[in-house]
Design an enzyme around this catalytic site. Structure first.
Site, mmCIF file in Angstrom:
data_model
loop_
_atom_site.group_PDB
_atom_site.id
_atom_site.type_symbol
_atom_site.label_atom_id
_atom_site.label_comp_id
_atom_site.label_asym_id
_atom_site.label_seq_id
_atom_site.Cartn_x
_atom_site.Cartn_y
_atom_site.Cartn_z
ATOM 1 N N LYS A 182 11.096 -1.227 7.156
ATOM 2 C CA LYS A 182 10.406 -0.127 6.473
ATOM 3 C C LYS A 182 9.103 -0.622 5.872
ATOM 4 C CE LYS A 182 10.628 2.771 2.363
ATOM 5 N NZ LYS A 182 11.378 3.431 1.301
ATOM 6 N N GLU A 227 8.727 8.270 -10.741
ATOM 7 C CA GLU A 227 9.545 7.092 -10.424
ATOM 8 C C GLU A 227 9.594 6.086 -11.562
ATOM 9 O OE1 GLU A 227 9.553 6.311 -6.449
ATOM 10 O OE2 GLU A 227 10.781 4.512 -6.603
ATOM 11 N N GLU A 271 16.056 5.197 4.548
ATOM 12 C CA GLU A 271 14.917 4.839 3.702
ATOM 13 C C GLU A 271 15.385 4.652 2.256
ATOM 14 O OE1 GLU A 271 11.803 7.768 4.827
ATOM 15 O OE2 GLU A 271 10.939 7.156 2.912
ATOM 16 N N GLU A 406 3.099 14.849 4.443
ATOM 17 C CA GLU A 406 3.777 14.399 3.213
ATOM 18 C C GLU A 406 2.767 13.762 2.240
ATOM 19 O OE1 GLU A 406 7.523 12.274 3.722
ATOM 20 O OE2 GLU A 406 7.009 11.038 1.975
HETATM 21 C C1 LIG Z 1 4.508 6.070 -2.305
HETATM 22 C C2 LIG Z 1 4.717 7.250 -2.895
HETATM 23 O O1 LIG Z 1 5.948 7.760 -3.128
HETATM 24 C C3 LIG Z 1 7.113 7.016 -2.834
HETATM 25 C C4 LIG Z 1 7.590 7.290 -1.443
HETATM 26 C C5 LIG Z 1 8.544 8.244 -1.185
HETATM 27 C C6 LIG Z 1 8.928 8.567 0.252
HETATM 28 O O2 LIG Z 1 8.343 8.002 1.155
HETATM 29 O O3 LIG Z 1 9.817 9.413 0.473
HETATM 30 C C7 LIG Z 1 9.169 8.924 -2.229
HETATM 31 C C8 LIG Z 1 8.913 8.614 -3.514
HETATM 32 C C9 LIG Z 1 8.150 7.412 -3.856
HETATM 33 O O4 LIG Z 1 9.030 6.337 -3.961
HETATM 34 C C10 LIG Z 1 3.576 8.063 -3.431
HETATM 35 O O5 LIG Z 1 3.812 9.102 -4.042
HETATM 36 O O6 LIG Z 1 2.424 7.643 -3.251
#
Ligand SMILES: C=C(O[C@@H]1C=C(C(=O)O)C=C[C@H]1O)C(=O)O
Length: 420
Positions: A182, A227, A271, A406
């Site tokens: 990942k 987070e 993930e 996303e």
């Molecule tokens: C890296 C980011 O978010 C992270 C990545 C995520 C994912 O890929 O699902 C979810 C939450 C965070 O741990 C960000 O918001 O920039």
């Protein structure tokens, strides 16, 4: 004052209770405000009694900036004359900090404000901090109201959306070739206003739209992150692990469908598992107990929904808060698995310096209590310019177009905070 470790001044620190519940953002001046807020409680600060700039390091995963910050805080706490009439986490001596994602990047910093106003568990206080021999700081008159941002010009960041999509595609290929499991790929976009952006305006909007997140402003990094890397009260530690994301639906039905899809997606659960496994492995040597749920729950925010796991741990005696933060960073939620291979790939493909994005941001008091989050859903704001960041976890099953969408959903947090 910017101080080297051996020149840290003795500080006079005084905390007094406040009778009325303060409107924390209303206290802040427009320039260089410091804030850590959630649900109407938290800490705000201004002025700089001490500033410790933490040097860039040679190895990407170096931890020297955390140990220097920890040593600086210990010295400041040992040398401080403190009158603390409240005695809660966040009273007395408090420092705010932000650390670069990659140890080779400059900009990590620890700041002790001159004035801190706080509210926790329904109690409010005012702390003043001054180098010994200096008069106590002015606790301020009325601050001007937060100013609108005005018209913005948006510019491409380090990579265009198309080039970033291709970089994500290249990352998927490397994962499929077995080089790693990942990697979190991030991108930036830039907004330019016509005059200096007032961070208090952003803090007000972020707190309104993201009440479950930690709204922060630390030395120019402003955002609302969901987070929580680590909250420490005494020897108790809590952490909220997020990984696995879907947008919110336009209707309750679509929202529920997207949540079901997320909770049953093998790709997202994988993930998420990498993130939980890395948390357990990191905390195990530092903690007497670590508890994390078997299955993640759901955290719904205004823009996205995440798979979320709340973990609790009990620290072993002698563990310093910033050493634990150093051990946890970078989690698989912002780096990848295995960490070193992920950091290398990020360096190869992302085409930018993340600065303090995706690094730990938070506060710590003189007893080691504190809250540290990962600086996500944020921007580096300097004068009229804001550089926004967002990233996505990439695994073998990731679709680059879905990751572009996303990242857009995550950028929305700061885009909307900047929009009048
Ligand atoms: C890296 C980011 O978010 C992270 C990545 C995520 C994912 O890929 O699902 C979810 C939450 C965070 O741990 C960000 O918001 O920039």
């Amino acid at each position: 004052m910017t101080a080297a470790l051996d020149e840290l001044p003795p500080l006079n620190v005084r905390t007094v209770p406040l009778d009325a519940a303060p409107d924390l953002i209303a206290h802040l001046p427009p320039t260089a405000p410091t804030a850590w807020l959630r649900g109407g409680e938290g800490l705000v600060g201004w002025g700089e009694a001490v500033r410790v700039e933490l040097a860039a390091e040679e190895a990407p995963r170096g931890t020297g900036r955390f140990s220097t910050a920890s040593a600086a805080l210990e010295r400041l706490a040992a040398g401080a004359g403190t009158g603390d009439a409240v005695g809660l986490p966040g009273t007395g001596l408090v420092a705010f900090g932000g650390f670069s994602f990659d140890a080779r990047s400059p900009g990590s910093v620890l700041v002790v404000p001159r004035v801190v106003v706080g509210r926790r568990w329904g109690r409010s206080w005012l702390t003043t901090i001054a180098p010994a021999g200096e008069p106590p700081p002015d606790t301020g008159g009325a601050a001007p109201p937060p100013a609108p941002v005005g018209p913005l010009t948006w510019r491409t960041g380090s990579l265009s959306a198309g080039a970033w999509r291709d970089a994500v595609g290249a990352a998927v290929e490397r994962i499929r070739a077995g080089q790693l499991d990942k990697v979190v790929m991030a991108r930036d976009v830039v907004a330019e206003a016509r005059s200096g952006i007032d961070p208090r305006t952003l803090l007000t909007r972020l707190g309104r739209d993201y009440p479950d997140c930690y709204t922060f402003a630390v030395d120019g990094m402003v955002g609302a992150t969901p987070e929580l890397l680590l909250r420490r009260h005494g020897d108790e530690v809590a952490s909220l692990v997020l990984a696995g994301t879907r947008p919110r639906g336009a209707t309750p039905e679509e929202d529920a469908r997207l949540a079901d899809e997320l909770e049953s997606s093998a790709k997202d659960r994988e993930e998420h598992r990498y993130a939980i496994d890395s948390l357990r492995a990191t905390l195990a040597p530092l903690c007497a107990t670590v508890e994390a749920p078997e299955r993640p729950g759901l955290l719904r925010l205004a823009n996205v929904q995440h798979l979320a796991s709340r973990a609790r741990a009990r620290l072993r005696p002698g563990a310093s808060t910033l050493d634990v933060v150093a051990a946890m960073h970078p989690t698989a939620a912002v780096g990848g698995t295995p960490t070193t291979a992920a950091m290398e790939l990020i360096g190869d493909l992302e085409g930018m310096d993340r600065g303090r994005y995706a690094g730990p941001v938070g506060w710590i008091d003189g007893s080691g209590n504190g809250e540290w989050a990962i600086a996500l859903r944020c921007a580096h704001v300097r004068g009229p310019r804001a550089r926004l960041f967002a990233g996505c976890g990439i695994v073998a099953g990731s679709d680059p177009d879905a990751e572009v969408a996303e990242a857009d959903a995550k950028l929305r947090v700061m885009r909307e905070a900047l929009t009048d």
